[in-house]
Design a protein around this motif. Structure first.
Motif, PDB file in Angstrom:
ATOM      1  N   ALA A   1       0.818  -1.212   0.000  1.00  0.00           N
ATOM      2  CA  ALA A   1       0.000   0.000   0.000  1.00  0.00           C
ATOM      3  C   ALA A   1       0.851   1.261   0.000  1.00  0.00           C
ATOM      4  O   ALA A   1       0.464   2.284  -0.587  1.00  0.00           O
ATOM      5  N   SER A   2       1.982   1.226   0.662  1.00  0.00           N
ATOM      6  CA  SER A   2       2.810   2.439   0.791  1.00  0.00           C
ATOM      7  C   SER A   2       3.789   2.594  -0.366  1.00  0.00           C
ATOM      8  O   SER A   2       3.812   3.617  -1.054  1.00  0.00           O
ATOM      9  N   SER A   3       4.611   1.620  -0.598  1.00  0.00           N
ATOM     10  CA  SER A   3       5.626   1.727  -1.648  1.00  0.00           C
ATOM     11  C   SER A   3       5.904   0.346  -2.213  1.00  0.00           C
ATOM     12  O   SER A   3       6.849  -0.330  -1.819  1.00  0.00           O
ATOM     13  N   PRO A   4       5.055  -0.109  -3.124  1.00  0.00           N
ATOM     14  CA  PRO A   4       5.186  -1.487  -3.618  1.00  0.00           C
ATOM     15  C   PRO A   4       6.399  -1.642  -4.536  1.00  0.00           C
ATOM     16  O   PRO A   4       6.888  -0.683  -5.122  1.00  0.00           O
ATOM     17  N   PRO A   5       6.893  -2.866  -4.673  1.00  0.00           N
ATOM     18  CA  PRO A   5       7.977  -3.130  -5.629  1.00  0.00           C
ATOM     19  C   PRO A   5       7.512  -2.862  -7.061  1.00  0.00           C
ATOM     20  O   PRO A   5       6.330  -2.944  -7.373  1.00  0.00           O
ATOM     21  N   PHE A   6       8.471  -2.539  -7.922  1.00  0.00           N
ATOM     22  CA  PHE A   6       8.153  -2.225  -9.311  1.00  0.00           C
ATOM     23  C   PHE A   6       9.367  -2.549 -10.182  1.00  0.00           C
ATOM     24  O   PHE A   6      10.512  -2.542  -9.698  1.00  0.00           O
ATOM     25  N   PRO A   7       9.133  -2.819 -11.462  1.00  0.00           N
ATOM     26  CA  PRO A   7      10.274  -3.082 -12.364  1.00  0.00           C
ATOM     27  C   PRO A   7      11.077  -1.796 -12.581  1.00  0.00           C
ATOM     28  O   PRO A   7      10.511  -0.715 -12.757  1.00  0.00           O
ATOM     29  N   SER A   8      12.377  -1.908 -12.587  1.00  0.00           N
ATOM     30  CA  SER A   8      13.236  -0.738 -12.805  1.00  0.00           C
ATOM     31  C   SER A   8      14.532  -1.161 -13.458  1.00  0.00           C
ATOM     32  O   SER A   8      14.931  -2.323 -13.381  1.00  0.00           O
ATOM     33  N   LEU A   9      15.175  -0.166 -14.100  1.00  0.00           N
ATOM     34  CA  LEU A   9      16.479  -0.390 -14.725  1.00  0.00           C
ATOM     35  C   LEU A   9      17.572   0.127 -13.802  1.00  0.00           C
ATOM     36  O   LEU A   9      17.596   1.310 -13.457  1.00  0.00           O
ATOM     37  N   ASP A  10      18.439  -0.735 -13.396  1.00  0.00           N
ATOM     38  CA  ASP A  10      19.603  -0.341 -12.599  1.00  0.00           C
ATOM     39  C   ASP A  10      20.739  -0.052 -13.567  1.00  0.00           C
ATOM     40  O   ASP A  10      21.337  -0.966 -14.131  1.00  0.00           O
ATOM     41  N   MET A  11      21.025   1.254 -13.781  1.00  0.00           N
ATOM     42  CA  MET A  11      22.026   1.653 -14.772  1.00  0.00           C
ATOM     43  C   MET A  11      23.416   1.842 -14.180  1.00  0.00           C
ATOM     44  O   MET A  11      24.376   2.031 -14.924  1.00  0.00           O
ATOM     45  N   ASN A  12      23.533   1.846 -12.884  1.00  0.00           N
ATOM     46  CA  ASN A  12      24.799   2.239 -12.256  1.00  0.00           C
ATOM     47  C   ASN A  12      25.555   1.081 -11.632  1.00  0.00           C
ATOM     48  O   ASN A  12      26.735   1.226 -11.337  1.00  0.00           O
ATOM     49  N   SER A  13      24.914  -0.040 -11.411  1.00  0.00           N
ATOM     50  CA  SER A  13      25.589  -1.132 -10.710  1.00  0.00           C
ATOM     51  C   SER A  13      26.709  -1.734 -11.543  1.00  0.00           C
ATOM     52  O   SER A  13      27.789  -2.044 -11.038  1.00  0.00           O
ATOM     53  N   LEU A  14      26.465  -1.894 -12.831  1.00  0.00           N
ATOM     54  CA  LEU A  14      27.442  -2.500 -13.728  1.00  0.00           C
ATOM     55  C   LEU A  14      27.856  -1.500 -14.797  1.00  0.00           C
ATOM     56  O   LEU A  14      27.065  -0.641 -15.196  1.00  0.00           O
TER      57      LEU A  14
END
Length: 872
Positions: A739-752
């Motif tokens: 309800a507060s901040s659900p998981p969502f698909p995202s692009l992690d551009m900085n890890s690699l």
């Protein structure tokens, strides 16, 4: 050709040169007896600096011969200036459309580059011909309409002192002087575009070829000082550095010849020893004479200075001039040079006019005999100098270009335009008066009655086309409205040369198109093997590196450092590296940003396939165990361990294994919502089942003691309460999370560096660790309870197995936290899948194999009597 010569006897240490003075005594001036005069209704006075003395040659090892003295005082190239004046006047007098019934005339005065003689000539122009009485003229027809002066700036300044008083129009075909009084400059008409345009052109030329490390040589005069003070700072602001800024040795006649020779040698050593391949020369028309002498100094003085080819960039005021004694000198030094020149075109008929010049035919030419002798190295009869006789039939076109040019130079073109400007201005005055007379019915007006100052307004307000088809006009400041040509000098072994137009400066164009250059048409000095020369303080910083300033060096000198990690530079000599966009990464050389690939834990890659196989294996094993327990549901060992709780535990373990599949494959919105919540709730049920089983075992053994009050707690409903309570608490946490901040698909551009990781973002990290923490709390409680029940009777007792399984469970999830934080990209997902499989497998393997072994392999132990025996 010379009518005036001043010599200074000089005593030099260890060598004395005695110069024959002919019939003249030391420092005795001679009258100007070489005048070219043609009468006319309107007279154009021309003061030309025809002769140039260079007495520093006395410092040579050998004294000049008597013949050399005559050579020293004649510059044959300037004879073309006189011819341009004569040709223009003759052409206009033959043109009946411009000034019908009017004849133009001219006077030519030799200035000798002397202020005294310039003033003398100016006053003589204002006097009656034949009588030197300034401001008193009896022959009004000889009164000059305009004065043409050049090509030296000093000449103009001295002219203006007298001629500006009479408001006489003065045309300057050389560089404009630095005037002390603006009133004097008001009567100048510069046959030279605004000098600022030329300096802008030089700057653009340097930047075009990326020549940022240059040398500068200038003539030590007012214009030279102005160039140093006003122009060079502008160059510096645009990124140009100067390895040296030197002035030419003084041209003044002095008895300190040794010092001047040392200055020349010093300058030659600086220029030839410099690393700058480009040298800008700011000078006057005769500056090339000084340059040539300077370059020959080492040979005359036996000084070991190796000559290196340079790309000379010369201003439009300069020309390839030489004195006759320089005739045999090599002109290859100018090969590949670039010079500016006032835009010009060849005038039809001028070359033919020059070819037809003959001493016998042109009796009125007071200069031609002297010019002929010096140009062809011969003498006419009755000459006081011995030598080969001149026939008068020699051809001008056979002369080397360094002696005399047949094509019209830019300075001669300026003189030609000056004469045309006066004629067209007179024509405009005549036309305007004629129209005014028709309107007012005035009496006949005579053009000869006007005053010279009346030409100023016409000269600055009209334009005309000359015979070459070029438009000629002046702006309100009296500057010629024209551009500059960029000339490439190409020399040949026979001492001839060719000027090739390779570019243009268009002052009225915008900055981005001010300069146009045909790079492929340029011939560079031989040393560079026809490759464009570089002129840098050091090698370029290649892409992937950045510049850093060297201490105590000009800003053009720098070191090259590689770009920092994650940054690139894709140009040479950049001061800063820049960060690639988030969806790009630097290549190995750090000179290019490459698009990142999108990656995620997929079934197609080995790691994802391996994890999926393990999921299926453990899921199958769990299903098999569940089948065994269901098949033998009525056996004592199944009943003794709370059959329904065991079923719930096995089903939750099966779902735990299967929920790992939610982490494999392309993350979607639904899968991201289910991943963490399903994992958290299912694992809570599994661990709560373990906790409930352990609590029932403990309470069951405590209830067997006499007088124990624990019997009321030993109920099947207790297990349901424990499991449901744990499930409810975890479900509440997951609901709040969603309800507060659900998981969502995202692009992690900085890890690699090279990849963009498509993953499920937790949304709220706090809620993620709360769910994980609740699981850890349940596991820790289960471990503690099982640890306390480990010494209870061994048969059918799960406490020891549960203790070991909870130890594995806690160890896995405690190690998961640092692994989750330290891994990047899809390996973070792999760590979570591994933790799910390892902890679930720990529960399955540690608890159920002993029971399955007893049920399947040792059914004799799966009896009620065995259970009772244990309690006894």
């Amino acid at each position: 050709m010379v009518a005036f010569l001043t010599l200074v006897l000089v005593l030099l240490p260890q060598r004395v040169c005695k110069l024959p003075l002919r019939k003249w005594s030391v420092c005795e001036p001679l009258p100007i007896d070489h005048q070219y005069y043609q009468p006319g209704d309107f007279v154009i006075g021309s003061i030309i600096a025809q002769n140039y003395l260079f007495l520093n040659l006395i410092a040579f090892e050998k004294c000049p011969s008597p013949e050399l003295i005559d050579d020293l005082v004649v510059m044959t190239q300037l004879y073309q200036h006189i011819m341009a004046l004569v040709f223009a006047v003759g052409e206009l007098n033959e043109n009946l459309q411009i000034l019908p019934n009017i004849t133009l005339g001219f006077n030519i005065y030799n200035s000798l580059l002397s202020a005294v003689w310039i003033h003398h000539a100016s006053l003589e122009l204002l006097s009656t011909r034949g009588g030197f009485i300034p401001n008193y003229k009896c022959d009004i027809q000889n009164y000059p309409e305009a004065i043409i002066g050049g090509p030296n700036s000093e000449l103009h300044r001295h002219m203006a002192t007298i001629l500006s008083i009479y408001k006489t129009p003065q045309f300057i075909y050389g560089s404009a002087p630095v005037m002390d009084h603006q009133m004097e400059a008001a009567f100048f008409h510069h046959l030279f575009p605004n000098g600022a345009h030329q300096y802008r052109g030089i700057l653009h030329l340097l930047l075009h070829f990326r020549w940022i490390w240059i040398g500068v040589i200038y003539v030590d005069d007012d214009l030279g000082e102005k160039f140093i003070q006003d122009v060079l700072p502008m160059f510096s602001q645009s990124g140009i550095c100067f390895e040296f800024v030197e002035r030419f040795p003084s041209e003044s006649f002095s008895n300190n010849i040794a010092e001047q020779v040392d200055d020349g040698l010093g300058l030659c050593n600086i220029v030839m020893g410099s690393t700058a391949n480009v040298v800008v020369i700011h000078g006057e028309i005769q500056t090339t004479i000084i340059l040539r002498v300077m370059l020959e100094f080492p040979a005359f003085e036996d000084v070991p200075i190796k000559r290196k080819s340079k790309v000379w960039i010369m201003t439009a005021q300069m020309e390839l001039m030489s004195l006759p004694f320089q005739r045999g000198w090599d002109i290859h030094f100018i090969h590949g040079a670039l010079s500016f020149a006032i835009h010009s075109k060849q005038v039809t008929g001028f070359s033919t006019f020059l070819r037809n010049r003959k001493p016998a035919l042109d009796k009125g030419d007071g200069f031609i005999r002297a010019f002929w002798e010096q140009a062809f190295g011969c003498v006419f009869p009755n000459s006081k100098v011995n030598g080969e006789n001149c026939t008068g039939e020699e051809k001008l076109e056979t002369l080397p270009g360094a002696v005399f040019e047949m094509s019209m130079t830019s300075h001669s073109y300026s003189i030609y335009n000056a004469v045309c400007s006066v004629a067209h201005a007179l024509h405009a005055i005549q036309s305007s008066k004629f129209k005014h007379r028709e309107m007012t019915n005035e009496k006949r007006w005579n053009l000869k009655n006007h005053q010279p100052w009346q030409l100023h307004d016409f000269l600055r307000s009209f334009s005309f086309n000359n015979s070459a088809g070029e438009k000629v006009s002046f702006d309100q400041d009296g500057n010629l409205v024209a551009g500059f040509d960029i000339i490439n000098w190409v020399t040949f072994p026979n001492q001839s040369f060719r000027r090739v137009k390779v570019g243009r400066i268009e002052p009225r164009a915008s900055e981005d198109i001010l300069l146009s250059v045909d790079d492929d048409a340029i011939v560079w000095p031989s040393r560079f093997n026809q490759a464009q020369p570089l002129s840098l303080c050091n090698e370029n910083c290649h892409p992937g590196y950045r510049r850093t300033k060297k201490e105590d060096k000009p800003f053009c000198c720098y070191d090259c450092l590689p770009c920092a990690e994650g940054k690139v530079s894709n140009e040479k000599d950049t001061d800063h590296c820049f960060q690639c966009p988030e969806d790009h990464y630097p290549n190995k050389e750090k000179d290019l940003c490459i698009p990142k690939y999108i990656v995620y834990m997929s079934y197609g890659e080995p790691l994802g396939m391996s994890l999926a196989i393990f999921v299926l294996i453990f899921s199958f094993a769990t299903a098999v165990v569940l089948g065994i327990f269901i098949k033998h549901k009525d056996t004592p060992i199944v009943k003794a361990n709370n059959r329904n709780l065991t079923y719930t535990l096995l089903i939750s373990l099966l779902l735990c294994f299967l929920c790992a599949l939610l982490f494999i494959g392309k993350p979607e919105k639904v899968s991201c919502l289910l991943q963490q919540t399903a994992f958290g709730i299912i694992f809570s049920v599994a661990v709560s089942c373990i906790l409930a089983k352990t609590m029932i075992v403990v309470l069951a053994f405590m209830a067997t003691k006499p007088g124990s009050k624990m019997k009321k707690w030993v109920r099947k409903s207790l297990a349901c309460y424990v499991v449901f309570t744990c499930f409810l608490l975890q479900a509440i946490l997951c609901t709040v999370w969603l309800a507060s901040s659900p998981p969502f698909p995202s692009l992690d551009m900085n890890s690699l560096n090279a990849e963009m990781v498509l993953k499920c973002n937790e949304g709220s990290t706090l809620m993620f660790y709360c769910v994980l923490g609740f699981l850890g709390f349940l596991a820790l409680v289960s471990f503690c309870v099982a640890f306390l029940a480990r010494k209870l009777p061994d048969t059918f007792n799960e406490a020891k197995f549960i203790t070991f399984s909870m130890l594995i469970f806690c160890s896995v999830w405690l190690s998961f936290v640092p692994a989750y934080l330290s891994t990047k990209g899809k390996y973070t997902v792999a760590a979570e899948i591994f933790s799910i499989l390892a902890s679930s497998a720990g529960l399955l393997v540690c608890i159920f194999p002993p029971k399955c072994y007893t049920i399947v392999v040792r059914p004799d132990l799966n009896r009620r009597e065995q259970l009772r025996r244990t309690f006894k």
